[in-house]
Design a protein around this motif. Structure first.
Motif, PDB file in Angstrom:
ATOM      1  N   ASP A   1      19.400  -1.554  -1.660  1.00 36.52           N
ATOM      2  CA  ASP A   1      17.969  -1.849  -1.629  1.00 36.52           C
ATOM      3  C   ASP A   1      17.242  -0.891  -0.691  1.00 36.52           C
ATOM      4  N   ASP A   2      17.799  -0.712   0.515  1.00 33.01           N
ATOM      5  CA  ASP A   2      17.214   0.241   1.465  1.00 33.01           C
ATOM      6  C   ASP A   2      17.166   1.644   0.857  1.00 33.01           C
ATOM      7  N   ASP A   3      18.294   2.072   0.298  1.00 35.13           N
ATOM      8  CA  ASP A   3      18.378   3.422  -0.261  1.00 35.13           C
ATOM      9  C   ASP A   3      17.377   3.610  -1.398  1.00 35.13           C
ATOM     10  N   PHE A   4      17.223   2.575  -2.230  1.00 34.32           N
ATOM     11  CA  PHE A   4      16.314   2.688  -3.371  1.00 34.32           C
ATOM     12  C   PHE A   4      14.893   2.978  -2.899  1.00 34.32           C
ATOM     13  N   HIS A   5      14.406   2.180  -1.970  1.00 36.10           N
ATOM     14  CA  HIS A   5      13.024   2.338  -1.525  1.00 36.10           C
ATOM     15  C   HIS A   5      12.816   3.653  -0.770  1.00 36.10           C
ATOM     16  N   LEU A   6      13.817   4.060   0.001  1.00 33.81           N
ATOM     17  CA  LEU A   6      13.698   5.327   0.721  1.00 33.81           C
ATOM     18  C   LEU A   6      13.805   6.516  -0.226  1.00 33.81           C
ATOM     19  N   CYS A   7      14.626   6.398  -1.269  1.00 34.04           N
ATOM     20  CA  CYS A   7      14.729   7.479  -2.258  1.00 34.04           C
ATOM     21  C   CYS A   7      13.428   7.644  -3.039  1.00 34.04           C
ATOM     22  N   VAL A   8      12.779   6.533  -3.365  1.00 33.77           N
ATOM     23  CA  VAL A   8      11.487   6.618  -4.042  1.00 33.77           C
ATOM     24  C   VAL A   8      10.474   7.305  -3.133  1.00 33.77           C
ATOM     25  N   ALA A   9      10.458   6.913  -1.850  1.00 34.60           N
ATOM     26  CA  ALA A   9       9.539   7.540  -0.903  1.00 34.60           C
ATOM     27  C   ALA A   9       9.828   9.034  -0.775  1.00 34.60           C
ATOM     28  N   THR A  10      11.111   9.400  -0.715  1.00 35.70           N
ATOM     29  CA  THR A  10      11.482  10.813  -0.622  1.00 35.70           C
ATOM     30  C   THR A  10      10.971  11.591  -1.826  1.00 35.70           C
ATOM     31  N   ALA A  11      11.060  10.972  -3.016  1.00 35.88           N
ATOM     32  CA  ALA A  11      10.615  11.637  -4.239  1.00 35.88           C
ATOM     33  C   ALA A  11       9.103  11.798  -4.296  1.00 35.88           C
ATOM     34  N   SER A  12       8.371  11.113  -3.403  1.00 32.04           N
ATOM     35  CA  SER A  12       6.915  11.295  -3.357  1.00 32.04           C
ATOM     36  C   SER A  12       6.559  12.660  -2.783  1.00 32.04           C
ATOM     37  N   HIS A  13       7.495  13.260  -2.040  1.00 28.43           N
ATOM     38  CA  HIS A  13       7.298  14.552  -1.359  1.00 28.43           C
ATOM     39  C   HIS A  13       6.195  14.474  -0.308  1.00 28.43           C
ATOM     40  N   ASN A  14       6.043  13.267   0.268  1.00 27.96           N
ATOM     41  CA  ASN A  14       5.082  13.074   1.358  1.00 27.96           C
ATOM     42  C   ASN A  14       5.857  12.516   2.548  1.00 27.96           C
ATOM     43  N   GLN A  15       6.055  13.342   3.569  1.00 24.31           N
ATOM     44  CA  GLN A  15       6.912  12.947   4.682  1.00 24.31           C
ATOM     45  C   GLN A  15       6.330  11.795   5.505  1.00 24.31           C
ATOM     46  N   LEU A  16       5.015  11.657   5.528  1.00 26.21           N
ATOM     47  CA  LEU A  16       4.418  10.527   6.236  1.00 26.21           C
ATOM     48  C   LEU A  16       4.753   9.214   5.528  1.00 26.21           C
ATOM     49  N   LEU A  17       4.755   9.242   4.202  1.00 23.77           N
ATOM     50  CA  LEU A  17       5.145   8.049   3.457  1.00 23.77           C
ATOM     51  C   LEU A  17       6.615   7.731   3.691  1.00 23.77           C
ATOM     52  N   VAL A  18       7.458   8.750   3.732  1.00 25.39           N
ATOM     53  CA  VAL A  18       8.881   8.525   3.990  1.00 25.39           C
ATOM     54  C   VAL A  18       9.062   7.828   5.338  1.00 25.39           C
ATOM     55  N   ALA A  19       8.377   8.327   6.368  1.00 24.88           N
ATOM     56  CA  ALA A  19       8.488   7.733   7.703  1.00 24.88           C
ATOM     57  C   ALA A  19       7.947   6.307   7.718  1.00 24.88           C
ATOM     58  N   ALA A  20       6.814   6.080   7.057  1.00 26.29           N
ATOM     59  CA  ALA A  20       6.198   4.748   7.057  1.00 26.29           C
ATOM     60  C   ALA A  20       7.070   3.740   6.327  1.00 26.29           C
TER      61      ALA A  20
ATOM     62  N   ILE B   1       0.837  -1.201   0.000  1.00 20.28           N
ATOM     63  CA  ILE B   1       0.000   0.000   0.000  1.00 20.28           C
ATOM     64  C   ILE B   1       0.874   1.255   0.000  1.00 20.28           C
ATOM     65  N   GLN B   2       1.871   1.279   0.890  1.00 18.65           N
ATOM     66  CA  GLN B   2       2.766   2.432   0.990  1.00 18.65           C
ATOM     67  C   GLN B   2       3.509   2.703  -0.307  1.00 18.65           C
ATOM     68  N   GLU B   3       4.149   1.661  -0.811  1.00 21.26           N
ATOM     69  CA  GLU B   3       5.133   1.876  -1.865  1.00 21.26           C
ATOM     70  C   GLU B   3       4.520   2.007  -3.250  1.00 21.26           C
ATOM     71  N   THR B   4       3.333   1.445  -3.461  1.00 18.40           N
ATOM     72  CA  THR B   4       2.663   1.759  -4.725  1.00 18.40           C
ATOM     73  C   THR B   4       2.243   3.228  -4.725  1.00 18.40           C
ATOM     74  N   ALA B   5       1.765   3.713  -3.580  1.00 19.41           N
ATOM     75  CA  ALA B   5       1.389   5.130  -3.483  1.00 19.41           C
ATOM     76  C   ALA B   5       2.611   6.022  -3.635  1.00 19.41           C
ATOM     77  N   ALA B   6       3.720   5.655  -2.973  1.00 23.13           N
ATOM     78  CA  ALA B   6       4.938   6.468  -3.059  1.00 23.13           C
ATOM     79  C   ALA B   6       5.467   6.506  -4.492  1.00 23.13           C
ATOM     80  N   SER B   7       5.446   5.367  -5.184  1.00 27.25           N
ATOM     81  CA  SER B   7       5.943   5.325  -6.555  1.00 27.25           C
ATOM     82  C   SER B   7       5.063   6.145  -7.488  1.00 27.25           C
ATOM     83  N   ARG B   8       3.756   6.071  -7.272  1.00 29.04           N
ATOM     84  CA  ARG B   8       2.822   6.855  -8.088  1.00 29.04           C
ATOM     85  C   ARG B   8       3.099   8.356  -7.920  1.00 29.04           C
TER      86      ARG B   8
END
Length: 247
Positions: free
Chosen positions: A156-175, A112-119
């Motif tokens: 792997d960790d950096d990739f997923h966190l970088c994608v979350a960061t690029a979402s510009h949603n800090q709650l997603l980054v934390a989650a 749920i988190q990461e499909t939203a973050a990638s979108r």
């Protein structure tokens, strides 16, 4: 030998401290201990679990590094008061790293988190964030090709966190960060680094996520992230069943 008489393959060896670390987490849940509560002593844990104090001490070191237990010299052991989004204070010690149902729930949450973050990243990523995602994917690829599991895991960790960061949603980054922390517990306690049959495909899946984000295609980015998480879960499911159930 008939089909009914076939013997299941033996459960692979696990170091005693890994098994005890998992048992300590189960004990915390069974005793309904809350963050800040005092735990049984090392001697009491050793007696309860039929092992040595040395093995318990090694298990405690693992759990301390993972933020699940705090050891105070001269005062004893305490359930960690980590206030992370998915920390013990909010999950009540619920998450058990080798419990298949818990791993399913974690990956359902990650999906749920990461499909939203990638979108969102496909719409919001800056050029610098795109470069960071690409660099993380390359680190992961290099780690796999060179057989350096630590480098693979870091990428792997950096990739997923970088994608979350690029979402510009800090709650997603934390989650995403907290979910990755729980997944590391599964890696260390449940599988001891043996999960990885999916590593080669993961490299291609990272590349697909990156391309969709770079191309500004939110639907493709979400689909690529979902495929990646589903395939990673399958890798974990196979390994947990092999270790816990012997098949």
């Amino acid at each position: 030998m008939t089909r009914d008489e076939e013997v299941a393959p033996p459960v692979p060896y696990r170091p005693g401290y890994e098994v005890v670390a998992e048992q300590i987490l189960q004990l915390i849940a069974e005793l309904r201990l809350r963050p800040g509560d005092r735990m049984p002593t090392e001697n009491e844990l050793a007696a309860r679990m039929g092992t040595s104090r040395t093995v318990v001490r090694e298990a405690v070191k693992i759990l301390s590094a993972l933020g699940r237990v705090r050891a105070h010299k001269g005062r004893g052991l305490y359930v960690s008061d980590d206030e992370g989004m998915l920390g013990a204070s909010r999950w009540g010690g619920f998450f058990l790293p080798a419990d298949l149902d818990h791993v399913y729930m974690l990956f359902e949450f990650r999906r749920i988190q990461e499909t939203a973050a990638s979108r969102l990243a496909a719409t919001n990523a800056t050029p610098a964030e795109l470069r960071a995602i690409e660099a993380a994917a390359e680190t992961c690829r290099h780690g796999h090709l060179s057989g350096q599991s630590v480098l693979f895991d870091r990428g792997d960790d950096d990739f997923h966190l970088c994608v979350a960061t690029a979402s510009h949603n800090q709650l997603l980054v934390a989650a995403v960060g907290e979910a990755r922390r729980l997944q590391r517990q599964t890696n260390i306690i449940g599988m001891s680094g043996t999960v990885g049959g999916h590593a080669s495909d993961a490299i291609d899946e990272h590349a697909a996520i990156y391309r969709a984000i770079r191309d500004g295609d939110p639907d493709a980015a979400a689909r690529a992230a979902a495929i990646h998480l589903d395939n990673t879960l399958e890798d974990y499911r196979r390994e947990i069943q092999r270790r816990i159930f012997g098949h």
